[in-house]
Scaffold this active site. Structure first.
Site, PDB file in Angstrom:
ATOM      1  N   GLN A 197       0.854  -1.193   0.000  1.00 41.92           N
ATOM      2  CA  GLN A 197       0.000   0.000   0.000  1.00 41.92           C
ATOM      3  C   GLN A 197       0.890   1.243   0.000  1.00 41.92           C
ATOM      4  O   GLN A 197       0.387   2.351  -0.152  1.00 41.92           O
ATOM      5  CB  GLN A 197      -0.896   0.013   1.231  1.00 41.92           C
ATOM      6  CG  GLN A 197      -1.864  -1.165   1.307  1.00 41.92           C
ATOM      7  CD  GLN A 197      -2.596  -1.193   2.624  1.00 41.92           C
ATOM      8  OE1 GLN A 197      -3.627  -0.537   2.809  1.00 41.92           O
ATOM      9  NE2 GLN A 197      -2.072  -1.952   3.563  1.00 41.92           N
ATOM     10  N   HIS A 227      -1.409   1.989  -4.202  1.00 43.10           N
ATOM     11  CA  HIS A 227      -1.895   3.361  -4.004  1.00 43.10           C
ATOM     12  C   HIS A 227      -1.049   4.397  -4.719  1.00 43.10           C
ATOM     13  O   HIS A 227      -1.104   5.575  -4.392  1.00 43.10           O
ATOM     14  CB  HIS A 227      -1.967   3.664  -2.503  1.00 43.10           C
ATOM     15  CG  HIS A 227      -2.960   2.801  -1.787  1.00 43.10           C
ATOM     16  ND1 HIS A 227      -2.909   2.566  -0.423  1.00 43.10           N
ATOM     17  CD2 HIS A 227      -4.020   2.076  -2.239  1.00 43.10           C
ATOM     18  CE1 HIS A 227      -3.897   1.767  -0.077  1.00 43.10           C
ATOM     19  NE2 HIS A 227      -4.581   1.432  -1.160  1.00 43.10           N
ATOM     20  N   CYS A 260      -2.890  14.531 -20.865  1.00 41.43           N
ATOM     21  CA  CYS A 260      -2.670  13.407 -21.813  1.00 41.43           C
ATOM     22  C   CYS A 260      -2.472  12.079 -21.096  1.00 41.43           C
ATOM     23  O   CYS A 260      -2.358  11.032 -21.727  1.00 41.43           O
ATOM     24  CB  CYS A 260      -1.445  13.715 -22.688  1.00 41.43           C
ATOM     25  SG  CYS A 260       0.131  13.589 -21.818  1.00 41.43           S
ATOM     26  N   GLY A 314       2.728  -4.690   8.710  1.00 43.64           N
ATOM     27  CA  GLY A 314       2.692  -3.242   8.924  1.00 43.64           C
ATOM     28  C   GLY A 314       1.511  -2.515   8.335  1.00 43.64           C
ATOM     29  O   GLY A 314       1.656  -1.438   7.758  1.00 43.64           O
TER      30      GLY A 314
HETATM   31  N1  APR Z   1       6.835  -2.800  12.381  1.00 43.19           N
HETATM   32  C1  APR Z   1       5.674  -3.427  12.080  1.00 43.19           C
HETATM   33  N2  APR Z   1       4.471  -2.807  12.075  1.00 43.19           N
HETATM   34  C2  APR Z   1       4.464  -1.500  12.402  1.00 43.19           C
HETATM   35  C3  APR Z   1       5.621  -0.781  12.754  1.00 43.19           C
HETATM   36  C4  APR Z   1       6.845  -1.488  12.735  1.00 43.19           C
HETATM   37  N3  APR Z   1       8.007  -0.905  13.043  1.00 43.19           N
HETATM   38  N4  APR Z   1       5.262   0.505  13.057  1.00 43.19           N
HETATM   39  C5  APR Z   1       3.931   0.566  12.899  1.00 43.19           C
HETATM   40  N5  APR Z   1       3.449  -0.634  12.519  1.00 43.19           N
HETATM   41  C6  APR Z   1       2.060  -1.010  12.211  1.00 43.19           C
HETATM   42  C7  APR Z   1       1.045  -0.440  13.165  1.00 43.19           C
HETATM   43  O1  APR Z   1       0.800  -1.382  14.205  1.00 43.19           O
HETATM   44  C8  APR Z   1      -0.182  -0.272  12.260  1.00 43.19           C
HETATM   45  O2  APR Z   1      -0.985  -1.444  12.319  1.00 43.19           O
HETATM   46  O3  APR Z   1       1.782  -0.446  10.938  1.00 43.19           O
HETATM   47  C9  APR Z   1       0.388  -0.139  10.839  1.00 43.19           C
HETATM   48  C10 APR Z   1       0.240   1.241  10.240  1.00 43.19           C
HETATM   49  O4  APR Z   1      -1.130   1.448   9.990  1.00 43.19           O
HETATM   50  P1  APR Z   1      -1.578   2.732   9.149  1.00 43.19           P
HETATM   51  O5  APR Z   1      -0.860   3.927   9.661  1.00 43.19           O
HETATM   52  O6  APR Z   1      -3.071   2.706   9.107  1.00 43.19           O
HETATM   53  O7  APR Z   1      -0.994   2.470   7.674  1.00 43.19           O
HETATM   54  P2  APR Z   1      -1.596   1.568   6.526  1.00 43.19           P
HETATM   55  O8  APR Z   1      -2.339   0.401   7.100  1.00 43.19           O
HETATM   56  O9  APR Z   1      -0.513   1.282   5.576  1.00 43.19           O
HETATM   57  O10 APR Z   1      -2.652   2.563   5.825  1.00 43.19           O
HETATM   58  C11 APR Z   1      -3.287   2.049   4.661  1.00 43.19           C
HETATM   59  O11 APR Z   1      -4.331   4.198   4.329  1.00 43.19           O
HETATM   60  O12 APR Z   1      -4.093   6.470   4.412  1.00 43.19           O
HETATM   61  C12 APR Z   1      -4.153   5.397   3.576  1.00 43.19           C
HETATM   62  O13 APR Z   1      -3.237   5.240   1.426  1.00 43.19           O
HETATM   63  C13 APR Z   1      -2.889   5.256   2.783  1.00 43.19           C
HETATM   64  O14 APR Z   1      -1.781   3.235   2.073  1.00 43.19           O
HETATM   65  C14 APR Z   1      -2.339   3.908   3.202  1.00 43.19           C
HETATM   66  C15 APR Z   1      -3.569   3.187   3.718  1.00 43.19           C
HETATM   67 ZN    ZN Z   2       0.625  15.613 -21.087  1.00 42.01          ZN
END
Ligand code: APR
Ligand code: ZN
Length: 238
Positions: free
Chosen positions: A88, A108, A119, A177
């Site tokens: 993501q 994403h 274009c 993550g």
């Molecule tokens: N190692 C493993 N996991 C981790 C770490 C780490 N060091 N640090 C944070 N996390 C985990 C957290 O526990 C949490 O569950 O990563 C996750 C981050 O969650 P979000 O911040 O919600 O990110 P994500 O799930 O990627 O968001 C999905 O939402 O805003 C949109 O487009 C954006 O792609 C993104 C989508």
């Molecule tokens: Zn163009």
């Protein structure tokens, strides 16, 4: 199609110094999603939106892949078509760890790329501001309507078809993550026999009882165990 799918979110890049979205002090604590990441924001709030992604792009220049990216890149090099890398994340840390860009499915979008709204040309501007590359104009048609190559909430996300395609054939799904707030990893895991979940802590959007293995620790601390499980799984299948 690959037998192993590794699906990651912002958490895999957290230890490389890139903010997650929903953790405390995450991006969405400082910005309102509807202002800069929702369909229509380029019409109603263009300057702030372009500035937000320009800032994140510039910030990416000195970010390095961490051990989790590097170990996954080694696995991809060793098991090529048997492992699908789907993320993501819009950062380039898997590519900096050595995975060919075409071998990473970015659901994403991708931060170093921009798109001409006239274009449709998608081109890479590295870590520069939109305005500082090709004089802020499309190199093909000269239009100045250049947008971040990012999927905003409510916009079409064509790469999800690739995710669904890969899940169809997947026998081991590894989630690293992601809070599960955008992609329901619980639904994905219901289609796969063996599933590994690695997050820092439980998420309200994930029922961890659905997973074969749950690792609540940093990705860099979990990745050796995950890699070993993937290798054993693939060697047993061979
Ligand atoms: N190692 C493993 N996991 C981790 C770490 C780490 N060091 N640090 C944070 N996390 C985990 C957290 O526990 C949490 O569950 O990563 C996750 C981050 O969650 P979000 O911040 O919600 O990110 P994500 O799930 O990627 O968001 C999905 O939402 O805003 C949109 O487009 C954006 O792609 C993104 C989508
Ligand atoms: Zn163009």
């Amino acid at each position: 199609m690959a037998k192993v799918v590794i699906l990651s979110g912002a958490g895999i890049s957290a230890e490389s110094g890139i903010s997650t979205f929903r953790d405390s002090d995450g991006l969405w604590e400082h910005y309102d999603i509807k202002d800069i990441c929702t369909a229509g924001c380029l019409e109603t709030n263009r300057a702030m939106t372009v500035e937000f992604y320009d800032k994140r792009r510039l910030d990416l220049a000195d970010k390095e892949p961490n051990k989790a990216h590097r170990v996954i890149a080694e696995l991809k090099a060793k098991y090529k078509d048997e492992i699908a890398i789907i993320t993501q994340n819009v950062d380039d840390l898997f590519e900096k760890a050595g995975i060919v860009h075409e071998d990473v499915v970015h659901l994403h979008g991708y931060l170093t790329k921009v798109e001409c709204e006239k274009c449709g040309l998608v081109y890479d501007i590295g870590y520069k501001n939109t305005q500082d590359s090709y004089n802020g104009k499309c190199p093909t048609c000269g239009s100045e309507k250049i947008r971040p190559f990012i999927v905003m909430f409510g916009e079409a996300a064509p790469m999800y078809a690739k995710l669904n395609h890969e899940i169809n054939d997947c026998e081991l799904l590894v989630i690293i993550g992601t809070s599960g707030n955008v992609i329901s990893v619980d639904i994905l895991s219901s289609y796969v026999d063996k599933t590994i979940l690695n997050n820092l802590e439980p998420s309200f959007a994930i029922n961890d009882e659905l997973y074969t293995q749950v690792l609540y620790k940093k990705a860099t601390e979990a990745i050796d165990e995950i890699a070993s499980d993937i290798e054993i799984f693939l060697e047993d299948r061979a």
